[in-house]
Design a protein around this motif. Structure first.
Motif, PDB file in Angstrom:
ATOM      1  N   LYS A 288     -11.725   6.651  -2.194  1.00 20.75           N
ATOM      2  CA  LYS A 288     -10.633   6.065  -2.980  1.00 20.75           C
ATOM      3  C   LYS A 288     -10.183   4.728  -2.392  1.00 20.75           C
ATOM      4  CE  LYS A 288      -5.872   6.688  -4.499  1.00 20.75           C
ATOM      5  NZ  LYS A 288      -4.651   7.499  -4.418  1.00 20.75           N
ATOM      6  N   LEU A 289     -10.225   4.607  -1.079  1.00 16.91           N
ATOM      7  CA  LEU A 289      -9.653   3.428  -0.424  1.00 16.91           C
ATOM      8  C   LEU A 289     -10.546   2.217  -0.625  1.00 16.91           C
ATOM      9  CD1 LEU A 289      -8.389   5.197   2.834  1.00 16.91           C
ATOM     10  CD2 LEU A 289      -7.144   4.739   0.689  1.00 16.91           C
TER      11      LEU A 289
ATOM     12  N   GLU B 185      -8.135  -2.515   2.635  1.00 16.25           N
ATOM     13  CA  GLU B 185      -7.582  -1.303   3.260  1.00 16.25           C
ATOM     14  C   GLU B 185      -8.446  -0.897   4.454  1.00 16.25           C
ATOM     15  OE1 GLU B 185      -5.066   1.121  -0.114  1.00 16.25           O
ATOM     16  OE2 GLU B 185      -7.248   1.196  -0.333  1.00 16.25           O
TER      17      GLU B 185
ATOM     18  N   GLY C 217       0.358  10.173   2.849  1.00 17.03           N
ATOM     19  CA  GLY C 217      -0.060   9.690   1.534  1.00 17.03           C
ATOM     20  C   GLY C 217       0.111   8.184   1.395  1.00 17.03           C
ATOM     21  N   SER C 218       0.476   7.526   2.488  1.00 21.15           N
ATOM     22  CA  SER C 218       0.438   6.063   2.586  1.00 21.15           C
ATOM     23  C   SER C 218      -0.522   5.752   3.717  1.00 21.15           C
ATOM     24  CB  SER C 218       1.824   5.501   2.958  1.00 21.15           C
ATOM     25  OG  SER C 218       2.616   5.316   1.823  1.00 21.15           O
ATOM     26  N   MET C 219      -1.645   5.112   3.362  1.00 24.11           N
ATOM     27  CA  MET C 219      -2.680   4.909   4.384  1.00 24.11           C
ATOM     28  C   MET C 219      -2.131   4.202   5.619  1.00 24.11           C
ATOM     29  SD  MET C 219      -5.912   2.347   4.375  1.00 24.11           S
ATOM     30  CE  MET C 219      -4.719   1.051   4.652  1.00 24.11           C
TER      31      MET C 219
ATOM     32  N   SER D  63       3.159   4.175  -4.628  1.00 27.35           N
ATOM     33  CA  SER D  63       3.585   5.325  -5.448  1.00 27.35           C
ATOM     34  C   SER D  63       4.644   6.142  -4.697  1.00 27.35           C
ATOM     35  CB  SER D  63       2.378   6.213  -5.770  1.00 27.35           C
ATOM     36  OG  SER D  63       1.749   6.594  -4.545  1.00 27.35           O
TER      37      SER D  63
ATOM     38  N   TYR E  49      -0.026  14.452   6.866  1.00 32.33           N
ATOM     39  CA  TYR E  49      -0.514  13.596   5.785  1.00 32.33           C
ATOM     40  C   TYR E  49       0.672  13.036   5.027  1.00 32.33           C
ATOM     41  CZ  TYR E  49      -3.590  11.786   2.127  1.00 32.33           C
ATOM     42  OH  TYR E  49      -4.268  10.958   1.272  1.00 32.33           O
TER      43      TYR E  49
ATOM     44  N   TYR F 204     -10.396   9.822   4.432  1.00 30.76           N
ATOM     45  CA  TYR F 204     -10.396   9.956   2.983  1.00 30.76           C
ATOM     46  C   TYR F 204     -11.872  10.038   2.561  1.00 30.76           C
ATOM     47  CZ  TYR F 204      -8.276  10.150  -1.565  1.00 30.76           C
ATOM     48  OH  TYR F 204      -7.810  10.600  -2.788  1.00 30.76           O
TER      49      TYR F 204
ATOM     50  N   ASP G 182       0.845  -1.199   0.000  1.00 25.55           N
ATOM     51  CA  ASP G 182       0.000   0.000   0.000  1.00 25.55           C
ATOM     52  C   ASP G 182       0.884   1.255   0.000  1.00 25.55           C
ATOM     53  OD1 ASP G 182      -2.559   1.501   0.626  1.00 25.55           O
ATOM     54  OD2 ASP G 182      -1.278   2.069   2.300  1.00 25.55           O
ATOM     55  N   GLY G 183       0.491   2.212  -0.809  1.00 26.59           N
ATOM     56  CA  GLY G 183       1.267   3.460  -0.859  1.00 26.59           C
ATOM     57  C   GLY G 183       2.463   3.356  -1.802  1.00 26.59           C
TER      58      GLY G 183
ATOM     59  N   TYR H 296      -7.931  18.225  -1.868  1.00 32.38           N
ATOM     60  CA  TYR H 296      -9.275  17.915  -2.359  1.00 32.38           C
ATOM     61  C   TYR H 296     -10.351  18.604  -1.515  1.00 32.38           C
ATOM     62  CZ  TYR H 296      -6.495  14.017  -4.226  1.00 32.38           C
ATOM     63  OH  TYR H 296      -5.527  13.246  -4.832  1.00 32.38           O
TER      64      TYR H 296
ATOM     65  N   ASN I 218      -6.027  14.610   2.714  1.00 28.56           N
ATOM     66  CA  ASN I 218      -5.384  15.303   1.593  1.00 28.56           C
ATOM     67  C   ASN I 218      -6.133  16.609   1.343  1.00 28.56           C
ATOM     68  OD1 ASN I 218      -4.395  16.301  -0.809  1.00 28.56           O
ATOM     69  ND2 ASN I 218      -3.988  14.245  -1.649  1.00 28.56           N
TER      70      ASN I 218
ATOM     71  N   PHE J  47      -7.820  10.093  10.813  1.00 31.72           N
ATOM     72  CA  PHE J  47      -7.374   9.972   9.405  1.00 31.72           C
ATOM     73  C   PHE J  47      -8.630   9.812   8.573  1.00 31.72           C
ATOM     74  CE2 PHE J  47      -5.255   8.843   5.615  1.00 31.72           C
ATOM     75  CZ  PHE J  47      -5.882   7.724   5.078  1.00 31.72           C
TER      76      PHE J  47
HETATM   77  P1  P6P Z   1      -4.088  10.592  -2.446  1.00 35.01           P
HETATM   78  C1  P6P Z   1      -1.832   5.122  -1.787  1.00 35.01           C
HETATM   79  O1  P6P Z   1      -1.856   5.215  -3.204  1.00 35.01           O
HETATM   80  C2  P6P Z   1      -3.275   5.108  -1.292  1.00 35.01           C
HETATM   81  O2  P6P Z   1      -3.979   4.040  -1.818  1.00 35.01           O
HETATM   82  C3  P6P Z   1      -3.301   5.087   0.219  1.00 35.01           C
HETATM   83  O3  P6P Z   1      -2.248   4.384   0.765  1.00 35.01           O
HETATM   84  C4  P6P Z   1      -3.257   6.552   0.574  1.00 35.01           C
HETATM   85  O4  P6P Z   1      -3.863   6.851   1.818  1.00 35.01           O
HETATM   86  C5  P6P Z   1      -4.029   7.192  -0.574  1.00 35.01           C
HETATM   87  O5  P6P Z   1      -3.905   6.318  -1.696  1.00 35.01           O
HETATM   88  C6  P6P Z   1      -3.469   8.556  -0.930  1.00 35.01           C
HETATM   89  O6  P6P Z   1      -4.300   9.062  -1.963  1.00 35.01           O
HETATM   90  O7  P6P Z   1      -5.263  10.836  -3.376  1.00 35.01           O
HETATM   91  O8  P6P Z   1      -4.141  11.461  -1.210  1.00 35.01           O
HETATM   92  O9  P6P Z   1      -2.740  10.622  -3.122  1.00 35.01           O
END
Ligand code: P6P
Length: 338
Positions: free
Chosen positions: A278-279, A284, A250-252, A127, A248, A268, A124-125, A220, A217, A266
């Motif tokens: 998104k999750l 997740e 960006g990795s849940m 990217s 923040y 989303y 997860d995360g 948004y 985030n 936390f």
């Molecule tokens: P954004 C990582 O890609 C993920 O799935 C989660 O780990 C994280 O919380 C979320 O997306 C981050 O998304 O839109 O804030 O970049």
């Protein structure tokens, strides 16, 4: 006089802890601890690669696009293969479902012992891998529903999170920590690289009822539903009785782990781009919600308790808000128009 032991206190490894927890499952023949040891082994393999990502050609895109439509980072592929490899040999597992695979995998087709499904997000995360930010693995363990055959894959995994028999995650961060629960509290184990064992470091974790961070985030903000914007404004204005700072990653898994240990919230929420959040629910939100509730926190999709949501598809998305009782009760008030 007895020589001073170089070890100040007894080391409790995750395997020992699982065996102790195993005793809570009457009639369990050790298969559950054997299953969990597959996860701990795979995450050790993954962390060894994550730690070396910049040093090998494993970094960077794999070129394939996964079921999520995301360019697979090579470490995603490696992490997925490591978990599939370590888990498919556990005879107690009938079904494996991964964020990286469109369809679940049926294993041990004929074994009467195949009674668990394991659902996981291998990395997860991901990217964030290229910029050396913490990433993680999440997992959720479900028992085969009564009467479900191995050809009934969907029934094995499309169960509400309240039916998880165990769940957890690993954060590959400044250290590697495994956090899990079998429904008897939440416990954290830090990998001791010199002995290659996960050692008990956070026994019976409790989420503080009130924290000092909110985690969302903010880019948004304008696309969040109005009640969520109002909630964030109240947090910023200190109207919940204290000043909050924003964090923040960006990795849940990393954002949740901080929330679990330090409290806060936390979230989303639904956005224009992801109106259903998104999750992903199964691998997740559900593991995180199970851990949060076991530690005294709360987790909702804005309307329902996450663990009560009846899944309709394996990769379905959900809004998620998870945190301490103070922040979550304040969110519920705002969402109900107070
Ligand atoms: P954004 C990582 O890609 C993920 O799935 C989660 O780990 C994280 O919380 C979320 O997306 C981050 O998304 O839109 O804030 O970049």
């Amino acid at each position: 006089m007895e020589p001073q032991s170089p070890i100040e206190q007894p080391l409790i490894t995750v395997q020992q802890h699982i065996l102790q927890e195993q005793k809570r499952f009457p009639g369990a023949s050790g298969e559950f601890s054997w299953l969990l040891s597959g996860i701990t082994l795979a995450t050790k393999m993954i962390q060894a690669q994550v730690r070396r990502a910049g040093l090998t050609d494993i970094l960077g895109a794999h070129g394939q696009v996964n079921v999520q439509g995301e360019v697979q980072q090579k470490l995603d592929v490696y992490a997925n293969e490591a978990l599939l490899h370590c888990l498919r040999i556990r005879e107690s597992i009938g079904i494996l479902a991964s964020e990286e695979n469109e369809r679940p995998m049926t294993v041990h087709y004929n074994s009467p012992n195949a009674r668990y499904a394991v659902v996981f997000d291998p990395l997860d995360g991901s990217s964030n891998i290229d910029v050396n930010v913490s990433v993680g693995t999440t997992f959720s363990i479900l028992r085969r529903p009564e009467g479900a055959g191995l050809d009934d894959v969907e029934r094995w995994v499309l169960q509400p999170g309240a039916r998880q028999v165990a769940a957890g995650y690993v954060v590959y961060g400044s250290s590697t920590i495994l956090v899990y629960s079998v429904g008897n509290g939440v416990h954290g184990f830090t990998l001791e690289p010199s002995i290659g064992a996960y050692v008990l470091s956070h026994e019976n974790i409790r989420m503080p009822p009130e924290g000092k961070f909110y985690s969302v985030n903010e880019a948004y903000y304008d696309s969040f539903p109005a009640p969520y914007r109002e909630y964030l404004n109240r947090l910023r204005r200190g109207e919940l009785g204290r000043r909050y700072a924003s964090r923040y990653i960006g990795s849940m898994v990393a954002d949740f782990h901080r929330t679990l240990l330090k409290g806060g919230v936390f979230l989303y929420p639904p956005t224009t781009e992801n109106p259903l959040g998104k999750l992903r629910l199964l691998y997740e939100a559900n593991p995180v919600a199970f851990i949060a509730e076991q530690a005294g926190g709360l987790a909702t999709d804005g309307r329902l308790r996450i663990l009560d949501i009846e899944p309709e598809s394996i990769h379905q998305r959900t809004p998620l808000a998870v945190g301490g009782t103070s922040e979550m009760e304040a969110l519920a008030r705002v969402l109900h128009g107070a």
